[in-house]
Write a protein that holds these residues in place. Structure first.
Motif, PDB file in Angstrom:
ATOM      1  N   PHE A  13       0.837  -1.197   0.000  1.00  8.60           N
ATOM      2  CA  PHE A  13       0.000   0.000   0.000  1.00  8.60           C
ATOM      3  C   PHE A  13       0.878   1.254   0.000  1.00  8.60           C
ATOM      4  CE2 PHE A  13      -2.149   3.378   2.419  1.00  8.60           C
ATOM      5  CZ  PHE A  13      -3.242   3.599   1.594  1.00  8.60           C
ATOM      6  N   GLY A  14       1.866   1.271   0.876  1.00  9.37           N
ATOM      7  CA  GLY A  14       2.768   2.428   0.955  1.00  9.37           C
ATOM      8  C   GLY A  14       3.536   2.663  -0.334  1.00  9.37           C
ATOM      9  N   VAL A  15       3.986   1.595  -0.958  1.00 11.74           N
ATOM     10  CA  VAL A  15       4.705   1.712  -2.229  1.00 11.74           C
ATOM     11  C   VAL A  15       3.784   2.295  -3.299  1.00 11.74           C
ATOM     12  CG1 VAL A  15       5.768   0.393  -4.107  1.00 11.74           C
ATOM     13  CG2 VAL A  15       6.385  -0.095  -1.734  1.00 11.74           C
ATOM     14  N   ALA A  16       2.551   1.816  -3.356  1.00 11.56           N
ATOM     15  CA  ALA A  16       1.609   2.310  -4.361  1.00 11.56           C
ATOM     16  C   ALA A  16       1.320   3.797  -4.161  1.00 11.56           C
ATOM     17  CB  ALA A  16       0.313   1.502  -4.319  1.00 11.56           C
ATOM     18  N   VAL A  17       1.089   4.200  -2.910  1.00 12.04           N
ATOM     19  CA  VAL A  17       0.799   5.613  -2.632  1.00 12.04           C
ATOM     20  C   VAL A  17       2.002   6.479  -2.978  1.00 12.04           C
ATOM     21  CG1 VAL A  17       0.306   7.288  -0.794  1.00 12.04           C
ATOM     22  CG2 VAL A  17      -0.952   5.128  -0.884  1.00 12.04           C
ATOM     23  N   ASP A  22       4.704  10.346  -6.547  1.00  6.87           N
ATOM     24  CA  ASP A  22       5.839  10.654  -7.406  1.00  6.87           C
ATOM     25  C   ASP A  22       5.404  10.919  -8.843  1.00  6.87           C
ATOM     26  OD1 ASP A  22       7.606  10.376  -5.290  1.00  6.87           O
ATOM     27  OD2 ASP A  22       8.281   8.367  -5.877  1.00  6.87           O
ATOM     28  N   ALA A  23       4.455  10.127  -9.330  1.00  6.38           N
ATOM     29  CA  ALA A  23       3.967  10.312 -10.703  1.00  6.38           C
ATOM     30  C   ALA A  23       3.267  11.654 -10.851  1.00  6.38           C
ATOM     31  CB  ALA A  23       3.024   9.166 -11.086  1.00  6.38           C
ATOM     32  N   ILE A  24       2.462  12.014  -9.859  1.00  8.34           N
ATOM     33  CA  ILE A  24       1.755  13.307  -9.914  1.00  8.34           C
ATOM     34  C   ILE A  24       2.754  14.455  -9.819  1.00  8.34           C
ATOM     35  CG2 ILE A  24       0.152  14.813  -8.677  1.00  8.34           C
ATOM     36  CD1 ILE A  24      -1.387  12.202  -7.897  1.00  8.34           C
ATOM     37  N   ASP A  25       3.629  14.383  -8.817  1.00 11.70           N
ATOM     38  CA  ASP A  25       4.612  15.459  -8.626  1.00 11.70           C
ATOM     39  C   ASP A  25       5.567  15.576  -9.810  1.00 11.70           C
ATOM     40  OD1 ASP A  25       3.440  15.978  -6.195  1.00 11.70           O
ATOM     41  OD2 ASP A  25       5.037  15.060  -4.991  1.00 11.70           O
ATOM     42  N   GLY A  26       5.865  14.440 -10.455  1.00 11.58           N
ATOM     43  CA  GLY A  26       6.772  14.440 -11.593  1.00 11.58           C
ATOM     44  C   GLY A  26       6.085  14.762 -12.914  1.00 11.58           C
ATOM     45  N   LYS A  27       4.781  15.074 -12.818  1.00 18.78           N
ATOM     46  CA  LYS A  27       4.002  15.406 -14.018  1.00 18.78           C
ATOM     47  C   LYS A  27       4.161  14.342 -15.106  1.00 18.78           C
ATOM     48  CE  LYS A  27       4.053  20.425 -13.202  1.00 18.78           C
ATOM     49  NZ  LYS A  27       3.774  20.299 -11.850  1.00 18.78           N
ATOM     50  N   PRO A  29       2.993  11.137 -17.557  1.00 13.60           N
ATOM     51  CA  PRO A  29       1.839  11.038 -18.452  1.00 13.60           C
ATOM     52  C   PRO A  29       0.604  10.543 -17.695  1.00 13.60           C
ATOM     53  CG  PRO A  29       3.770  10.014 -19.441  1.00 13.60           C
ATOM     54  CD  PRO A  29       4.134  10.350 -18.029  1.00 13.60           C
ATOM     55  N   LEU A  30      -0.551  10.984 -18.165  1.00 12.01           N
ATOM     56  CA  LEU A  30      -1.809  10.653 -17.507  1.00 12.01           C
ATOM     57  C   LEU A  30      -2.004   9.146 -17.360  1.00 12.01           C
ATOM     58  CD1 LEU A  30      -4.455  11.594 -16.256  1.00 12.01           C
ATOM     59  CD2 LEU A  30      -5.433  11.622 -18.562  1.00 12.01           C
ATOM     60  N   ASP A  31      -1.624   8.374 -18.362  1.00 13.00           N
ATOM     61  CA  ASP A  31      -1.825   6.921 -18.262  1.00 13.00           C
ATOM     62  C   ASP A  31      -1.019   6.316 -17.120  1.00 13.00           C
ATOM     63  OD1 ASP A  31       0.528   7.383 -19.814  1.00 13.00           O
ATOM     64  OD2 ASP A  31       0.428   5.341 -20.600  1.00 13.00           O
ATOM     65  N   GLU A  32       0.166   6.829 -16.859  1.00 13.18           N
ATOM     66  CA  GLU A  32       0.966   6.334 -15.731  1.00 13.18           C
ATOM     67  C   GLU A  32       0.332   6.733 -14.407  1.00 13.18           C
ATOM     68  OE1 GLU A  32       5.422   6.663 -13.782  1.00 13.18           O
ATOM     69  OE2 GLU A  32       5.160   7.210 -15.878  1.00 13.18           O
ATOM     70  N   ILE A  33      -0.129   7.968 -14.310  1.00 13.95           N
ATOM     71  CA  ILE A  33      -0.794   8.425 -13.097  1.00 13.95           C
ATOM     72  C   ILE A  33      -2.038   7.581 -12.835  1.00 13.95           C
ATOM     73  CG2 ILE A  33      -2.078  10.346 -12.055  1.00 13.95           C
ATOM     74  CD1 ILE A  33      -0.066  12.228 -13.513  1.00 13.95           C
ATOM     75  N   MET A  34      -2.817   7.331 -13.866  1.00 10.85           N
ATOM     76  CA  MET A  34      -4.037   6.548 -13.700  1.00 10.85           C
ATOM     77  C   MET A  34      -3.728   5.099 -13.340  1.00 10.85           C
ATOM     78  SD  MET A  34      -6.230   8.788 -13.745  1.00 10.85           S
ATOM     79  CE  MET A  34      -7.622   7.695 -13.542  1.00 10.85           C
ATOM     80  N   ARG A  35      -2.642   4.562 -13.856  1.00 12.24           N
ATOM     81  CA  ARG A  35      -2.231   3.196 -13.502  1.00 12.24           C
ATOM     82  C   ARG A  35      -1.934   3.123 -12.002  1.00 12.24           C
ATOM     83  NH1 ARG A  35       1.407   2.616 -17.192  1.00 12.24           N
ATOM     84  NH2 ARG A  35       3.185   3.190 -15.939  1.00 12.24           N
ATOM     85  N   TRP A  36      -1.213   4.115 -11.486  1.00 10.93           N
ATOM     86  CA  TRP A  36      -0.920   4.130 -10.049  1.00 10.93           C
ATOM     87  C   TRP A  36      -2.169   4.434  -9.240  1.00 10.93           C
ATOM     88  CZ3 TRP A  36       2.646   1.380  -8.395  1.00 10.93           C
ATOM     89  CH2 TRP A  36       3.836   1.229  -9.091  1.00 10.93           C
ATOM     90  N   ASN A  37      -3.049   5.250  -9.770  1.00 10.66           N
ATOM     91  CA  ASN A  37      -4.309   5.529  -9.096  1.00 10.66           C
ATOM     92  C   ASN A  37      -5.110   4.235  -8.929  1.00 10.66           C
ATOM     93  OD1 ASN A  37      -6.298   7.535  -8.098  1.00 10.66           O
ATOM     94  ND2 ASN A  37      -7.495   6.698  -9.792  1.00 10.66           N
ATOM     95  N   THR A  38      -5.156   3.433  -9.970  1.00 12.74           N
ATOM     96  CA  THR A  38      -5.849   2.144  -9.905  1.00 12.74           C
ATOM     97  C   THR A  38      -5.176   1.225  -8.888  1.00 12.74           C
ATOM     98  OG1 THR A  38      -6.591   2.348 -12.179  1.00 12.74           O
ATOM     99  CG2 THR A  38      -6.544   0.125 -11.258  1.00 12.74           C
ATOM    100  N   GLU A  39      -3.862   1.223  -8.890  1.00  8.10           N
ATOM    101  CA  GLU A  39      -3.115   0.397  -7.938  1.00  8.10           C
ATOM    102  C   GLU A  39      -3.427   0.814  -6.498  1.00  8.10           C
ATOM    103  OE1 GLU A  39      -0.332  -2.576  -6.730  1.00  8.10           O
ATOM    104  OE2 GLU A  39      -1.287  -2.214  -8.643  1.00  8.10           O
ATOM    105  N   VAL A  40      -3.474   2.123  -6.246  1.00  5.45           N
ATOM    106  CA  VAL A  40      -3.803   2.604  -4.899  1.00  5.45           C
ATOM    107  C   VAL A  40      -5.214   2.164  -4.513  1.00  5.45           C
ATOM    108  CG1 VAL A  40      -4.251   4.666  -3.502  1.00  5.45           C
ATOM    109  CG2 VAL A  40      -2.172   4.527  -4.875  1.00  5.45           C
ATOM    110  N   ALA A  41      -6.151   2.261  -5.433  1.00  8.74           N
ATOM    111  CA  ALA A  41      -7.526   1.833  -5.145  1.00  8.74           C
ATOM    112  C   ALA A  41      -7.565   0.344  -4.810  1.00  8.74           C
ATOM    113  CB  ALA A  41      -8.431   2.148  -6.329  1.00  8.74           C
TER     114      ALA A  41
END
Length: 60
Positions: A13-17, A22-27, A29-41
């Motif tokens: 959980f901590g790794v996913a968050v 990091d993906a959001i702060d590093g701007k 691509p949206l698909d990478e951010i959404m992939r991590w968003n799904t992982e967090v969910a």
């Protein structure tokens, strides 16, 4: 003492968050951010299931 399962669930959980942050702060691509968003969910659901299992073990 926490079980190995508790430690694993909290670790992933901590790794996913952290990766989402990091993906959001590093701007990234949206698909990478959404992939991590799904992982967090997914991991959030796993944490909640763990908590439910622990609560069901309560004495009293």
């Amino acid at each position: 003492m926490p079980s190995d399962e508790t430690r694993r669930v909290l670790k992933v959980f901590g790794v996913a968050v952290t990766n989402l942050e990091d993906a959001i702060d590093g701007k990234k691509p949206l698909d990478e951010i959404m992939r991590w968003n799904t992982e967090v969910a997914d991991r959030t659901r796993e944490v909640l299931a763990l908590v439910d299992r622990l609560r069901s073990r309560r004495i009293g």
